[in-house]
Design a protein around this motif. Structure first.
Motif, PDB file in Angstrom:
ATOM      1  N   LEU A 260       0.851  -1.191   0.000  1.00 54.71           N
ATOM      2  CA  LEU A 260       0.000   0.000   0.000  1.00 54.71           C
ATOM      3  C   LEU A 260       0.884   1.237   0.000  1.00 54.71           C
ATOM      4  O   LEU A 260       1.783   1.358   0.845  1.00 54.71           O
ATOM      5  N   LEU A 261       0.640   2.122  -0.952  1.00 50.46           N
ATOM      6  CA  LEU A 261       1.417   3.356  -1.041  1.00 50.46           C
ATOM      7  C   LEU A 261       1.019   4.279   0.111  1.00 50.46           C
ATOM      8  O   LEU A 261      -0.158   4.622   0.270  1.00 50.46           O
ATOM      9  N   ILE A 262       1.982   4.681   0.898  1.00 59.24           N
ATOM     10  CA  ILE A 262       1.690   5.396   2.135  1.00 59.24           C
ATOM     11  C   ILE A 262       1.094   6.779   1.886  1.00 59.24           C
ATOM     12  O   ILE A 262       0.371   7.321   2.736  1.00 59.24           O
ATOM     13  N   SER A 263       1.357   7.365   0.724  1.00 60.10           N
ATOM     14  CA  SER A 263       0.858   8.705   0.420  1.00 60.10           C
ATOM     15  C   SER A 263      -0.504   8.702  -0.271  1.00 60.10           C
ATOM     16  O   SER A 263      -1.093   9.758  -0.488  1.00 60.10           O
ATOM     17  N   ASP A 264      -1.017   7.517  -0.614  1.00 64.77           N
ATOM     18  CA  ASP A 264      -2.292   7.425  -1.321  1.00 64.77           C
ATOM     19  C   ASP A 264      -3.432   7.721  -0.349  1.00 64.77           C
ATOM     20  O   ASP A 264      -3.517   7.141   0.737  1.00 64.77           O
ATOM     21  N   LYS A 265      -4.345   8.602  -0.746  1.00 62.49           N
ATOM     22  CA  LYS A 265      -5.447   8.991   0.133  1.00 62.49           C
ATOM     23  C   LYS A 265      -6.392   7.837   0.440  1.00 62.49           C
ATOM     24  O   LYS A 265      -7.127   7.876   1.436  1.00 62.49           O
ATOM     25  N   SER A 266      -6.389   6.817  -0.408  1.00 69.91           N
ATOM     26  CA  SER A 266      -7.282   5.683  -0.186  1.00 69.91           C
ATOM     27  C   SER A 266      -6.688   4.643   0.768  1.00 69.91           C
ATOM     28  O   SER A 266      -7.381   3.708   1.180  1.00 69.91           O
ATOM     29  N   THR A 267      -5.408   4.807   1.130  1.00 65.14           N
ATOM     30  CA  THR A 267      -4.740   3.795   1.946  1.00 65.14           C
ATOM     31  C   THR A 267      -5.373   3.611   3.332  1.00 65.14           C
ATOM     32  O   THR A 267      -5.557   2.474   3.774  1.00 65.14           O
ATOM     33  N   PRO A 268      -5.734   4.677   4.062  1.00 66.31           N
ATOM     34  CA  PRO A 268      -6.347   4.443   5.378  1.00 66.31           C
ATOM     35  C   PRO A 268      -7.613   3.595   5.313  1.00 66.31           C
ATOM     36  O   PRO A 268      -7.805   2.673   6.118  1.00 66.31           O
ATOM     37  N   SER A 269      -8.499   3.893   4.343  1.00 62.44           N
ATOM     38  CA  SER A 269      -9.738   3.125   4.241  1.00 62.44           C
ATOM     39  C   SER A 269      -9.463   1.689   3.803  1.00 62.44           C
ATOM     40  O   SER A 269     -10.105   0.749   4.276  1.00 62.44           O
ATOM     41  N   ALA A 270      -8.469   1.515   2.898  1.00 65.32           N
ATOM     42  CA  ALA A 270      -8.111   0.170   2.461  1.00 65.32           C
ATOM     43  C   ALA A 270      -7.556  -0.639   3.618  1.00 65.32           C
ATOM     44  O   ALA A 270      -7.899  -1.821   3.794  1.00 65.32           O
ATOM     45  N   LEU A 271      -6.723  -0.016   4.433  1.00 65.57           N
ATOM     46  CA  LEU A 271      -6.127  -0.691   5.581  1.00 65.57           C
ATOM     47  C   LEU A 271      -7.197  -1.046   6.607  1.00 65.57           C
ATOM     48  O   LEU A 271      -7.166  -2.137   7.210  1.00 65.57           O
ATOM     49  N   LYS A 272      -8.128  -0.154   6.815  1.00 58.71           N
ATOM     50  CA  LYS A 272      -9.216  -0.415   7.763  1.00 58.71           C
ATOM     51  C   LYS A 272     -10.039  -1.622   7.316  1.00 58.71           C
ATOM     52  O   LYS A 272     -10.419  -2.474   8.138  1.00 58.71           O
ATOM     53  N   LYS A 273     -10.301  -1.716   6.020  1.00 55.66           N
ATOM     54  CA  LYS A 273     -11.084  -2.822   5.492  1.00 55.66           C
ATOM     55  C   LYS A 273     -10.335  -4.147   5.615  1.00 55.66           C
ATOM     56  O   LYS A 273     -10.917  -5.189   5.927  1.00 55.66           O
ATOM     57  N   ILE A 274      -9.016  -4.107   5.395  1.00 50.74           N
ATOM     58  CA  ILE A 274      -8.207  -5.316   5.539  1.00 50.74           C
ATOM     59  C   ILE A 274      -8.173  -5.752   7.011  1.00 50.74           C
ATOM     60  O   ILE A 274      -8.306  -6.929   7.326  1.00 50.74           O
ATOM     61  N   ALA A 275      -8.035  -4.772   7.891  1.00 48.90           N
ATOM     62  CA  ALA A 275      -7.918  -5.071   9.319  1.00 48.90           C
ATOM     63  C   ALA A 275      -9.163  -5.748   9.864  1.00 48.90           C
ATOM     64  O   ALA A 275      -9.082  -6.699  10.646  1.00 48.90           O
TER      65      ALA A 275
END
Length: 278
Positions: A260-275
């Protein structure tokens, strides 16, 4: 601002992290110029626009506390600031408040009033500058790399840091008996199933440092998967954009983790969904 015509009264504000040892440290200066009160706290600079700014962070650094504990300082800092911010407050009123504070047994306290600095001709700000530099030791706070700040933001926006079983910068012992191995992650979430996160910095680091990061991540993920600690889809690498010459190392990580690219604005939501996909 009016200059001082006679030596001002001042108090040192202190915090005793271990009250039993009776070793309070100075965390600020409180001054009365004859009419008004003024306050300068640990980490605060003259003309600071934000009421507390980085003060809680400096407090945590001074007493080796986790930055999440900065609220302890913030509450009392606001109390001192409120006392200093009154339109007019007399010496007697200030001393009465400090007497009550000291009798309360709280870790925050004030010294007896002091008069020993000849600050005649100074204004209140320059007087506070002199007293602060004389009595308060400001700790050095190492600069936080941009990627670390971005990681902090992602943990906050994804809400991972608020989830049960979240751990930051942790070593994990996995396996049993002779097969026990120690692996490291920048963050681990225990529930609903173990999730391991590693941060890799490709930019603005030396080649050997970058290669070490990648190799350590590969070892942690390979070992965790082989010993059944992490499922493949719960191995996560957060990374910055690699320069062209370092993309090959990113390709090595693809085989062991989700990137996951750390600067991508979609990363927090993607990480939350994976978690927590449920």
């Amino acid at each position: 601002m009016t200059t001082l015509r006679e030596p001002p009264t001042y108090w040192l504000l202190q915090y005793a992290h271990n009250p039993v040892r009776q070793e309070p440290k100075n965390i600020g200066v409180f001054l009365h110029d004859g009419h008004f009160a003024h306050c300068r706290l640990l980490g605060e600079s003259r003309g600071q626009s934000d009421a507390l700014g980085e003060c809680p962070r400096y407090f945590c650094r001074a007493f080796d506390l986790n930055e999440e504990e900065g609220w302890i300082f913030a509450e009392w800092a606001n109390w001192f600031k409120t006392l200093a911010g009154k339109d007019r407050v007399s010496l007697e009123q200030i001393q009465a408040e400090f007497d009550r504070l000291n009798r309360s047994g709280n870790r925050f306290q004030a010294t007896s009033p002091c008069f020993d600095f000849d600050l005649v001709g100074h204004d209140a700000d320059s007087a506070l500058d002199t007293l602060y530099k004389s009595f308060v030791t400001t700790p050095t706070i190492p600069a936080v790399p941009p990627i670390e700040r971005e990681f902090d933001d992602i943990l906050h926006l994804s809400e991972l840091k608020f989830m049960a079983g979240f751990h930051r910068d942790v070593d994990v012992e996995i396996g049993e008996g002779s097969a026990v191995s120690l692996v490291h992650f920048d963050a681990v979430l225990e529930k609903p199933a173990p999730l391991g996160i590693t941060v890799i910095q490709f930019q603005r680091v030396r080649e050997m440092t970058m290669i070490t990061q990648v190799n350590n991540a590969l070892y942690s993920f390979e070992t965790s998967r082989s010993l059944g600690f992490l499922a493949p889809e719960r191995c996560i690498v957060l990374h910055d954009t690699p320069p062209p010459g370092r993309i090959k190392h990113l390709n090595r990580l693809v085989k062991q983790a989700r990137l996951l690219l750390i600067s991508d604005k979609s990363t927090p939501s993607a990480l939350k969904k994976i978690a927590d996909p449920g």
